[in-house]
Design a protein around this motif. Structure first.
Motif, PDB file in Angstrom:
ATOM      1  N   GLY A 163      69.070  96.667 -53.848  1.00 16.68           N
ATOM      2  CA  GLY A 163      67.832  96.435 -53.102  1.00 16.68           C
ATOM      3  C   GLY A 163      67.701  97.249 -51.830  1.00 16.68           C
ATOM      4  N   ALA A 164      68.487  98.309 -51.687  1.00  8.98           N
ATOM      5  CA  ALA A 164      68.399  99.124 -50.474  1.00  8.98           C
ATOM      6  C   ALA A 164      67.001  99.711 -50.331  1.00  8.98           C
ATOM      7  CB  ALA A 164      69.430 100.245 -50.515  1.00  8.98           C
ATOM      8  N   GLY A 165      66.459  99.650 -49.131  1.00  7.45           N
ATOM      9  CA  GLY A 165      65.163 100.267 -48.854  1.00  7.45           C
ATOM     10  C   GLY A 165      63.966  99.365 -49.033  1.00  7.45           C
ATOM     11  N   GLU A 166      64.173  98.066 -49.275  1.00  6.65           N
ATOM     12  CA  GLU A 166      63.042  97.154 -49.480  1.00  6.65           C
ATOM     13  C   GLU A 166      62.409  96.794 -48.136  1.00  6.65           C
ATOM     14  OE1 GLU A 166      61.203  95.783 -51.806  1.00  6.65           O
ATOM     15  OE2 GLU A 166      62.155  96.959 -53.388  1.00  6.65           O
ATOM     16  N   ILE A 167      61.811  97.799 -47.502  1.00  5.87           N
ATOM     17  CA  ILE A 167      61.233  97.594 -46.167  1.00  5.87           C
ATOM     18  C   ILE A 167      59.840  96.992 -46.223  1.00  5.87           C
ATOM     19  CG2 ILE A 167      62.600  99.460 -45.161  1.00  5.87           C
ATOM     20  CD1 ILE A 167      60.092 101.219 -45.341  1.00  5.87           C
ATOM     21  N   GLY A 168      59.206  96.982 -47.382  1.00  7.88           N
ATOM     22  CA  GLY A 168      57.839  96.488 -47.496  1.00  7.88           C
ATOM     23  C   GLY A 168      57.699  95.024 -47.173  1.00  7.88           C
ATOM     24  N   HIS A 169      58.801  94.283 -47.270  1.00  7.74           N
ATOM     25  CA  HIS A 169      58.732  92.848 -47.027  1.00  7.74           C
ATOM     26  C   HIS A 169      59.510  92.454 -45.777  1.00  7.74           C
ATOM     27  CE1 HIS A 169      56.522  92.313 -50.695  1.00  7.74           C
ATOM     28  NE2 HIS A 169      57.408  93.070 -51.303  1.00  7.74           N
ATOM     29  N   VAL A 170      59.604  93.405 -44.847  1.00  8.13           N
ATOM     30  CA  VAL A 170      60.076  93.104 -43.505  1.00  8.13           C
ATOM     31  C   VAL A 170      58.860  92.710 -42.666  1.00  8.13           C
ATOM     32  CG1 VAL A 170      61.099  94.063 -41.412  1.00  8.13           C
ATOM     33  CG2 VAL A 170      62.057  94.646 -43.646  1.00  8.13           C
ATOM     34  N   ALA A 171      58.934  91.603 -41.959  1.00  6.37           N
ATOM     35  CA  ALA A 171      57.791  91.124 -41.165  1.00  6.37           C
ATOM     36  C   ALA A 171      57.595  92.014 -39.944  1.00  6.37           C
ATOM     37  CB  ALA A 171      58.016  89.681 -40.737  1.00  6.37           C
ATOM     38  N   VAL A 172      56.377  92.533 -39.781  1.00  4.29           N
ATOM     39  CA  VAL A 172      56.055  93.368 -38.622  1.00  4.29           C
ATOM     40  C   VAL A 172      54.897  92.788 -37.807  1.00  4.29           C
ATOM     41  CG1 VAL A 172      56.908  95.510 -39.650  1.00  4.29           C
ATOM     42  CG2 VAL A 172      54.530  94.830 -40.042  1.00  4.29           C
ATOM     43  N   GLY A 179      51.108  86.864 -39.316  1.00  7.09           N
ATOM     44  CA  GLY A 179      50.176  87.740 -40.013  1.00  7.09           C
ATOM     45  C   GLY A 179      49.733  87.167 -41.351  1.00  7.09           C
ATOM     46  N   ARG A 180      49.101  88.023 -42.146  1.00  7.66           N
ATOM     47  CA  ARG A 180      48.583  87.617 -43.451  1.00  7.66           C
ATOM     48  C   ARG A 180      49.724  87.207 -44.384  1.00  7.66           C
ATOM     49  NH1 ARG A 180      43.392  89.265 -45.053  1.00  7.66           N
ATOM     50  NH2 ARG A 180      44.138  89.184 -47.214  1.00  7.66           N
ATOM     51  N   ARG A 181      49.395  86.324 -45.311  1.00  8.69           N
ATOM     52  CA  ARG A 181      50.362  85.930 -46.328  1.00  8.69           C
ATOM     53  C   ARG A 181      50.535  87.084 -47.319  1.00  8.69           C
ATOM     54  NH1 ARG A 181      52.486  81.078 -48.370  1.00  8.69           N
ATOM     55  NH2 ARG A 181      53.119  81.193 -50.554  1.00  8.69           N
ATOM     56  N   CYS A 182      51.772  87.403 -47.617  1.00  2.00           N
ATOM     57  CA  CYS A 182      52.094  88.484 -48.543  1.00  2.00           C
ATOM     58  C   CYS A 182      52.298  87.907 -49.946  1.00  2.00           C
ATOM     59  CB  CYS A 182      53.364  89.195 -48.075  1.00  2.00           C
ATOM     60  SG  CYS A 182      53.891  90.593 -49.106  1.00  2.00           S
ATOM     61  N   LEU A 183      52.218  88.765 -50.956  1.00  5.47           N
ATOM     62  CA  LEU A 183      52.457  88.329 -52.331  1.00  5.47           C
ATOM     63  C   LEU A 183      53.862  87.757 -52.514  1.00  5.47           C
ATOM     64  CD1 LEU A 183      50.773  91.226 -54.334  1.00  5.47           C
ATOM     65  CD2 LEU A 183      49.997  88.857 -54.185  1.00  5.47           C
ATOM     66  N   CYS A 184      54.783  88.172 -51.641  1.00  6.03           N
ATOM     67  CA  CYS A 184      56.157  87.665 -51.755  1.00  6.03           C
ATOM     68  C   CYS A 184      56.275  86.234 -51.236  1.00  6.03           C
ATOM     69  CB  CYS A 184      57.125  88.573 -51.004  1.00  6.03           C
ATOM     70  SG  CYS A 184      57.019  88.451 -49.197  1.00  6.03           S
ATOM     71  N   GLY A 185      55.232  85.740 -50.560  1.00  3.15           N
ATOM     72  CA  GLY A 185      55.250  84.377 -50.028  1.00  3.15           C
ATOM     73  C   GLY A 185      55.483  84.310 -48.529  1.00  3.15           C
ATOM     74  N   GLY A 211      52.969  88.377 -42.708  1.00  2.00           N
ATOM     75  CA  GLY A 211      53.066  89.526 -41.805  1.00  2.00           C
ATOM     76  C   GLY A 211      53.943  90.648 -42.289  1.00  2.00           C
ATOM     77  N   CYS A 212      54.194  90.734 -43.590  1.00  2.00           N
ATOM     78  CA  CYS A 212      55.036  91.821 -44.119  1.00  2.00           C
ATOM     79  C   CYS A 212      54.365  93.177 -43.910  1.00  2.00           C
ATOM     80  CB  CYS A 212      55.295  91.621 -45.614  1.00  2.00           C
ATOM     81  SG  CYS A 212      56.309  90.187 -46.005  1.00  2.00           S
ATOM     82  N   LEU A 213      55.164  94.216 -43.886  1.00  2.00           N
ATOM     83  CA  LEU A 213      54.658  95.577 -43.726  1.00  2.00           C
ATOM     84  C   LEU A 213      53.589  95.898 -44.765  1.00  2.00           C
ATOM     85  CD1 LEU A 213      54.919  98.318 -42.259  1.00  2.00           C
ATOM     86  CD2 LEU A 213      56.737  98.911 -43.892  1.00  2.00           C
ATOM     87  N   GLU A 214      53.762  95.417 -45.986  1.00  2.00           N
ATOM     88  CA  GLU A 214      52.795  95.708 -47.048  1.00  2.00           C
ATOM     89  C   GLU A 214      51.418  95.126 -46.757  1.00  2.00           C
ATOM     90  OE1 GLU A 214      54.082  94.758 -50.994  1.00  2.00           O
ATOM     91  OE2 GLU A 214      55.792  96.133 -50.921  1.00  2.00           O
ATOM     92  N   THR A 215      51.347  94.070 -45.958  1.00  2.00           N
ATOM     93  CA  THR A 215      50.041  93.444 -45.681  1.00  2.00           C
ATOM     94  C   THR A 215      49.197  94.262 -44.726  1.00  2.00           C
ATOM     95  OG1 THR A 215      50.855  92.112 -43.812  1.00  2.00           O
ATOM     96  CG2 THR A 215      51.055  91.152 -46.028  1.00  2.00           C
ATOM     97  N   ALA A 232      50.019  98.004 -44.079  1.00  2.00           N
ATOM     98  CA  ALA A 232      50.185  99.461 -44.177  1.00  2.00           C
ATOM     99  C   ALA A 232      50.143 100.004 -45.597  1.00  2.00           C
ATOM    100  CB  ALA A 232      51.509  99.870 -43.513  1.00  2.00           C
ATOM    101  N   SER A 233      50.074  99.164 -46.617  1.00  2.00           N
ATOM    102  CA  SER A 233      50.037  99.644 -47.996  1.00  2.00           C
ATOM    103  C   SER A 233      48.638 100.157 -48.337  1.00  2.00           C
ATOM    104  CB  SER A 233      50.414  98.512 -48.954  1.00  2.00           C
ATOM    105  OG  SER A 233      49.441  97.474 -48.901  1.00  2.00           O
ATOM    106  N   SER A 234      48.516 100.865 -49.447  1.00  2.00           N
ATOM    107  CA  SER A 234      47.187 101.307 -49.892  1.00  2.00           C
ATOM    108  C   SER A 234      46.306 100.105 -50.197  1.00  2.00           C
ATOM    109  CB  SER A 234      47.318 102.216 -51.123  1.00  2.00           C
ATOM    110  OG  SER A 234      47.910 101.519 -52.207  1.00  2.00           O
ATOM    111  N   ARG A 235      46.912  99.025 -50.656  1.00  2.00           N
ATOM    112  CA  ARG A 235      46.161  97.794 -50.915  1.00  2.00           C
ATOM    113  C   ARG A 235      45.549  97.260 -49.607  1.00  2.00           C
ATOM    114  NH1 ARG A 235      47.328  93.810 -55.097  1.00  2.00           N
ATOM    115  NH2 ARG A 235      49.233  94.971 -55.490  1.00  2.00           N
ATOM    116  N   ALA A 236      46.315  97.310 -48.513  1.00  2.00           N
ATOM    117  CA  ALA A 236      45.803  96.849 -47.216  1.00  2.00           C
ATOM    118  C   ALA A 236      44.703  97.771 -46.706  1.00  2.00           C
ATOM    119  CB  ALA A 236      46.950  96.776 -46.204  1.00  2.00           C
TER     120      ALA A 236
END
Length: 395
Positions: A232-241, A245-251, A254-258, A260-264
């Motif tokens: 699992g090295a590099g799983e930075i998308g689910h680090v809270a920033v 913040g918003r609820r992420c798909l991971c539960g 405020g995760c990075l994906e919420t 900075a992702s293309s979806r966001a």
């Protein structure tokens, strides 16, 4: 340490010689012996086997050093083909690729937010087309998939966007196609693609931050893909920033994906289109619901100023993650890839700025951050590189 068997030594020598020929482009038997420190007899025997297998061919004469001109050898680029597949976007994409990373055939399969077993059937349909299209013997199938992987067992432990949990993808594909199958997280695969086929071939240490529907980082250390103890090295998308913040798909929240992702980015662009009937976004999409990353990019390039803060904010949060990577690993070459990387300097500059603010100046000043030149094919090429590494020892 156990003494290597004769068969293990033979495999090692064959891979070393093939890797040397591959890396040099064209080379004589004598120069192979010099570079590998193997005897000329060993080199000649191995080369004869490689020629017999159609992996290597004699391609002409080299310059004479005073005696008989040496015969040059080269890898036969189309002697084998590779199937590379990218499952990390809104459509599944795959290519048939030769040994030098040249695309021979390309297919795509719309996902339309399908998941679970339906999404798995789409994978089968895509690979069916790729295997059918190959016009040289296939060396294997490489897969870049989103989510948390068990690379050793070829199992998708958790891919929240596709609703896959403990999916034994490697076993399923090997049983269906009777070919070697190699699977890793899409960002890990992207890092291998950049290292093998990109402009970063001379970097023994490398980080690729892939920004698409999800966000994660692939890490190459000393020329080897680093998976981490649990893959699992590099799983930075689910680090809270973002605190609260918003609820992420991971539960989590405020995760990075919420942010900075293309979806966001698309989510915020749709909100602009809904609230501003004069937005340039309406020129490229009939309704706010049909806006995707391509539409946002078109409107951005057309000069829609309302989109600039969205891209800047995404870069700001990515810069926080990059600063942490720089501080933890001190890797001086970082590449941004994925669909969001197409925003170029507009995304890159806030990443650089926040990275400098968030890490020691001595480390930040030595760190180079750039956009990958491999574009949207980076995962497909990385999946092919997985096969090259595992089947032929070429990395």
């Amino acid at each position: 340490m156990k003494k290597a068997t004769r068969q293990q030594i033979k495999i090692h020598n064959s891979r070393l010689i093939l890797k040397t020929i591959y890396g040099q482009g064209q080379i004589s038997r004598a120069d192979i012996a010099r570079l590998t420190r193997l005897t000329r007899t060993t080199v000649s025997d191995v080369v004869a086997e490689l020629i017999k297998d159609d992996l290597v061919a004699e391609v002409g004469k080299g310059p004479s050093a005073g005696g008989k001109p040496p015969t040059l050898l080269s890898v036969v680029d189309d002697s084998r083909h590779l199937v590379g597949v990218d499952l990390a976007n809104s459509e599944f994409r795959g290519s048939v690729i030769n040994l030098r990373g040249k695309t021979k055939h390309r297919f795509r399969m719309p996902v339309n937010d399908q998941n679970g077993n339906v999404a798995l059937k789409l994978v089968y349909q895509l690979v069916d087309q790729l295997v059918e299209a190959a016009d040289s013997p296939l060396l294997g199938i490489g897969i870049g998939t989103p989510g948390l992987m068990d690379a050793r067992r070829g199992m998708v432990r958790s891919a929240v966007n596709l609703d896959w949990r403990d999916l034994p993808m490697r076993d399923l594909l090997e049983e269906r196609y009777s070919l070697p199958v190699y699977i890793a997280n899409d960002s890990q695969v992207a890092a291998l693609g950049e290292y093998t086929f990109g402009d970063s071939r001379n970097s023994s240490n490398l980080i690729v931050v892939k920004v698409g529907r999800g966000i994660s980082a692939g890490i190459v250390l000393n020329g080897q893909l680093y998976y981490g103890d649990g893959s699992g090295a590099g799983e930075i998308g689910h680090v809270a920033v973002v605190e609260e913040g918003r609820r992420c798909l991971c539960g989590h929240f405020g995760c990075l994906e919420t942010v900075a992702s293309s979806r966001a980015i698309v989510r915020r662009a749709r909100a602009i289109a809904q609230n501003d009937p004069h937005s340039d976004l309406h020129r490229f999409a009939a309704t706010p619901e049909t806006i995707n990353t391509d539409v946002v990019l078109q409107a951005f390039e057309a000069g829609d100023e309302a989109l600039q803060p969205i891209i800047t904010e995404a870069g700001h949060y990515l810069g926080i993650a990059v600063a942490n990577l720089v501080s933890a690993l001190n890797i001086q070459h970082i590449v941004i890839a994925g669909s969001a990387a197409r925003f170029g300097d507009a995304l890159l500059e806030p990443i650089r700025q926040k990275m400098r603010q968030g890490s020691l100046a001595a480390l930040a000043d030595e760190t180079d951050i750039e956009i990958s030149g491999l574009g949207l094919d980076i995962v497909i090429l990385g999946a092919a590189a997985l096969i090259l590494a595992n089947e032929l020892g070429i990395v």
